[in-house]
Enzyme design. Sequence first.
Site, PDB file in Angstrom:
ATOM      1  N   GLU A 189       9.949  -0.565   1.448  1.00 60.23           N
ATOM      2  CA  GLU A 189      10.720  -1.777   1.178  1.00 60.23           C
ATOM      3  C   GLU A 189      11.637  -1.498  -0.011  1.00 60.23           C
ATOM      4  O   GLU A 189      11.244  -0.822  -0.975  1.00 60.23           O
ATOM      5  CB  GLU A 189       9.765  -2.931   0.850  1.00 60.23           C
ATOM      6  CG  GLU A 189      10.448  -4.245   0.539  1.00 60.23           C
ATOM      7  CD  GLU A 189       9.474  -5.324   0.079  1.00 60.23           C
ATOM      8  OE1 GLU A 189       9.794  -6.510   0.259  1.00 60.23           O
ATOM      9  OE2 GLU A 189       8.399  -4.973  -0.457  1.00 60.23           O
ATOM     10  N   LYS A 203      11.122 -10.583   6.854  1.00 63.42           N
ATOM     11  CA  LYS A 203       9.929 -10.841   6.026  1.00 63.42           C
ATOM     12  C   LYS A 203       9.682 -12.339   5.875  1.00 63.42           C
ATOM     13  O   LYS A 203      10.583 -13.106   5.516  1.00 63.42           O
ATOM     14  CB  LYS A 203      10.108 -10.189   4.655  1.00 63.42           C
ATOM     15  CG  LYS A 203       8.896 -10.306   3.725  1.00 63.42           C
ATOM     16  CD  LYS A 203       9.174  -9.587   2.412  1.00 63.42           C
ATOM     17  CE  LYS A 203       7.991  -9.688   1.459  1.00 63.42           C
ATOM     18  NZ  LYS A 203       8.292  -9.006   0.157  1.00 63.42           N
ATOM     19  N   CYS A 257       5.023  -5.828   2.788  1.00 65.56           N
ATOM     20  CA  CYS A 257       4.505  -6.072   1.430  1.00 65.56           C
ATOM     21  C   CYS A 257       3.623  -7.319   1.317  1.00 65.56           C
ATOM     22  O   CYS A 257       2.496  -7.332   1.802  1.00 65.56           O
ATOM     23  CB  CYS A 257       5.680  -6.139   0.445  1.00 65.56           C
ATOM     24  SG  CYS A 257       5.200  -5.773  -1.269  1.00 65.56           S
TER      25      CYS A 257
END
Length: 498
Positions: A80, A179, A212
């Site tokens: 990321e 995300k 993440c």
Amino acid sequence: MTMSQLLDHVAILFFCVLKASSLHTFTAAVYEHAVILPNATLIPVSHEEALLLINQNLDLLEGAITSASKQGAHIIVTPEDGIYGFNFSRESIYPYLEDIPDPQVNWIPCNNPNRFGRTPVQERLSCLAKDNSIYIVANIGDKKPCNASDPHCPPDGRYQYNTDVVFDSEGKLVARYHKQNLFLGEDEFNAPKEPEVVTFNTTFGKFGIFTCFDILFHDPAVTLVKDFHVDTILFPTAWMNVLPHLSAIEFHSAWAMGMGVNFLASNLHYPSKKMTGSGIYAPDSPRAFHYDMKTEEGKLLLSQLASHPHPTAVVNWTSYASGIEAPSMGNQEFKGTIFFDEFTFLELKGVAGNYTVCQKDLCCHLSYRMSEKRSDEVYVLGAFDGLHTVEGSYYLQICTLLKCKTTDLHTCGDSVETASTRFEMFSLSGTFETQYVFPEVLLSEIQLAPGEFQVSSDGRLCSQKPLSGPILTVTLFGRLYEKDSSPNAFSDLMAQII
């Protein structure tokens, strides 16, 4: 031969070819990338200046991709923020973004770069995948225009998304994921209106992808495994290590074991921000991992994995612990803080013993034997049953054996990286109210313990032999997703804090 018979023969032939071409194992690669950051992340630059920085990072990623391909890797995951860095404003990130189409458009940017406007980053990634015959997972920014007809349209007339893309070995865009769970400070991006569940199939298994902070929440992470039955998770991350329970290699390997999937985690390498820790994890044990706070260099990891991991045995996480009567410990318990959460602790005073500590509905049980009881180190058994409300809002039940920073009990729960006490055995269990429990074992110097522990079907995390190094923590990290606060409740809480 009739037409129906011919079609039957063709179908059988296709199935046989498909089966013959499928792989039982594959070689995975992850690259921990030492990202090159722009000089000033809050000052907007021209698209040409942004592309110059992007290509500097892509030059480094190209070296890792080429090396991985030469070593037989089928797929490589990069981090990321690995292409342009982090700490942008909404305006300053814009020159780095591209319009990323839905993969259903059947597009190979390397062959047709201008089909969806100017997309030099997607073109280069596509060509890298095609030229090296490797699947590439990368994290870039997506932009989508909107207008007043959309009541959620941002004032600047566009959505901006933290986005993972996957290009197959022919350079085709096969996956795009926006995300969902943005971390504090990611104000430059929007979350999609609904969580996106993104999967794709290969000859070496079914893959899912998320990014993440997503790992701490149910959607899309758990949904991908439980409802869509992926074999392998792809995980670009910019993970800041938080000891004792949320260092990257520790938690990501535990998630792979708890969920029963392969897990390919690629972290940024930026030690000054405590960003390091990448790995290739199978459900039974880590295959390769890297943690390095001392150098400034990136690291390529490769390992072989089963394309379809064997289903893990169902664990009843409360079975063993619920059969143990919790003794009264009088006034021996004390409070301590781990990452802003108040734990109930009990000091381990002997070289061996059986201890129980409870908080609310959670009782944690520990049996252990040390090689020796050192006078210069203190270990505790801890329990936490409650809602964590700092960088996110999520309900936890945690049982943990951990080393205190010093012999002062007030330091129990503080970050500590080294230990000297070796354990000959341990068995940790708890009365969890969830099936989502992630088993962690972290050794001195932030090392994992592959093959040295196991989880029994009755919910015990047990050592299989004396551990190879001193213990920092042995933890059962439980998540009760159904008890998480609503996003509005979290927003109200942050408003009160601010």
